[in-house]
Write an enzyme that holds these catalytic residues in place. Structure first.
Site, short mmCIF file in Angstrom:
data_model
loop_
_atom_site.label_atom_id
_atom_site.label_comp_id
_atom_site.label_asym_id
_atom_site.label_seq_id
_atom_site.Cartn_x
_atom_site.Cartn_y
_atom_site.Cartn_z
N SER A 185 -2.14 -51.68 -39.08
CA SER A 185 -0.76 -51.48 -38.71
C SER A 185 -0.53 -49.86 -38.95
CB SER A 185 0.26 -52.36 -39.19
OG SER A 185 1.51 -51.87 -38.79
N TYR A 220 4.20 -56.38 -46.28
CA TYR A 220 3.46 -56.04 -45.05
C TYR A 220 3.06 -54.75 -45.16
CZ TYR A 220 2.49 -55.69 -40.06
OH TYR A 220 1.75 -55.41 -38.82
N LYS A 253 -0.82 -53.85 -45.48
CA LYS A 253 -1.56 -53.16 -44.53
C LYS A 253 -2.18 -51.79 -45.27
CE LYS A 253 -1.13 -56.02 -41.14
NZ LYS A 253 -2.26 -56.37 -40.41
#
Length: 258
Positions: free
Chosen positions: A136, A149, A153
């Site tokens: 991402s 997150y 990531k």
């Protein structure tokens, strides 16, 4: 990486970017596309559409990933491209339950490790193979409102870098996909709920379709680019972050506060 006549495995393939990748690989002439998801019915629907094979596994189960690789090689002879695409958001911050942090690490980081462990031996024996890992823009920048997150990531990007450094001279190609806003439930559901991180993403650039992302991936694989950036401005933001972290952090704070 030539998709034509290849065998491609796509995890998280029942919807969103994964489904778009499966369709694009089939359209580009892949010999077989293995659509992997925990939702077998949806995976089967995509597989039927592209003339591929559906597999129902949990990508955080290393033994299940090993079995997937063994079955695919037994049936198709080889895996040319393994796309570790499954991912989750949590929407949690520092003091939230540990189980959500651990789940994020398992899906967003360790699933890449399990896939590489399973598929690399056969690729190295053949002297060729390709790993596409969906991370991402958060893996290069950050993710306001979702600490697990952002952290996991970043880990996915770091692992892809390590793989490229370690195996690139042995015929193994590695690309890491780092999109920003994509019109999938992963973004659109939190955006509809007013989640700050999703709002910051939407304010940072165009929200692309999954098909647009798949087009960028196809071009990136053909050129064997390590960083595949469907939103080119992510590269600019990343360079700004590296050149002046304090200024970049101040800018992100302003964006979130706005």
């Amino acid at each position: 990486m030539d998709i034509k006549d290849s065998v491609a495995v796509v995890t998280g393939g029942a919807s969103g970017i994964g489904a778009a990748l499966a369709r694009r690989f089939a359209a580009d002439g892949a010999r077989n596309v293995v659509v992997v998801d925990r939702d077998l019915a949806k995976a089967q629907s995509v597989a039927d559409e592209v003339g591929g094979v559906a597999e129902c596994i949990d990508v955080t189960d290393a033994a299940a990933v090993n079995g997937l690789v063994e079955r695919t090689i037994a049936r198709d002879g080889a895996i040319d491209l393994f796309c570790s695409n499954a991912g989750i958001t949590t929407g949690v911050a520092l003091d939230d339950p540990d189980d959500l942090w651990h789940r994020a690490f398992e899906v967003n980081t360790m699933a890449h490790v399990y896939a590489a462990r399973a598929v690399l031996p056969a690729m190295l024996e053949r002297g060729r193979g390709y790993l596409l890992q969906t991370a991402s823009a958060a893996g290069l920048l950050t993710s306001p409102g979702d600490a697990p997150y952002a952290v996991t990531k970043h880990g996915a990007v770091a692992f892809a870098e390590w793989l490229s450094v370690t195996y690139g001279a042995q015929g193994i190609g590695v690309s890491v996909l780092c999109p920003m806003g994509v019109s999938t439930p992963l973004l659109m559901d939190p955006l509809a709920a007013g989640e700050p991180g999703a709002q910051a993403v939407a304010a940072s650039g165009e929200i692309l379709t999954a098909e647009q992302v798949a087009d960028t991936v196809a071009a990136g694989l053909a050129e064997e680019r390590f960083l595949i950036l469907p939103h080119p401005q992510v590269g600019t933001f990343w360079a700004q972050k590296a050149s002046d972290p304090d200024r970049w952090l101040a800018g992100v704070r302003r964006l979130v506060n706005r």
